[in-house]
Design a protein around this motif. Sequence first.
Motif: not given
Length: 214
Positions: A79, A122-123, A125-126, A129-130, A159
């Motif tokens: 992350m 990228e990080i 979006e992670r 999502a979490h 998303r």
Amino acid sequence: SSGINAEYGVSGGNTQVISYMNQRYMIFGETLDIAVGNCLDRFARVLQLSNEPCPGYNIEQLAKKGERFIELPYCVKGMDVSFSGLLSYIEGNAPKLIKSGKYTAADLCFSLQETVFAMLVEITERAMAHTRSPQVLVVGGVGCNLRLQEMLAQMADQRGASLCATDDRYCIDNGAMIAHTGNLMFEKGMHTSIEESAVTQRFRTDEVHIAWRS
């Protein structure tokens, strides 16, 4: 939890992906070395770009003229992100790339922006999502960059989420941010005397009790 909102700070001093819940910030990801704003500013000096109105803004404008993408080191570790190796690479290779005639300064600015912003998206979006967050808020000096806002908005839209962004009226004046926070604290009855006041430069985001926010 759907009650957690993702927030995202990018500037010359900090680069973090954080969320807020129960009067605390949680850091989901951050830079392992230099901040993204520092990376852009230092490369602006390599190209001898003006400091007016600011180096990052001048890189953004030059990047709009870029036509050729140069593959650069892409460093996402879980992350977290790292910019120092990428910066060293482009600093060391920029003069010969431009001298070769194959690439322009605009191409380098375009490639640098696309690479570092892709890492940040990228990080982010992670983290979304979490947390299952329906929105992402981007703040900080680099948060004014319209290309970064565009990339984050595209990701959020895919998303079914939304991006909250602003411009340099609110993103780069740290004095105004501090004063506004102080006013919110004052309105909640939080007072600190001059004698008890101090500056902690390495005060981490997740160490702060956000008592002035519900």
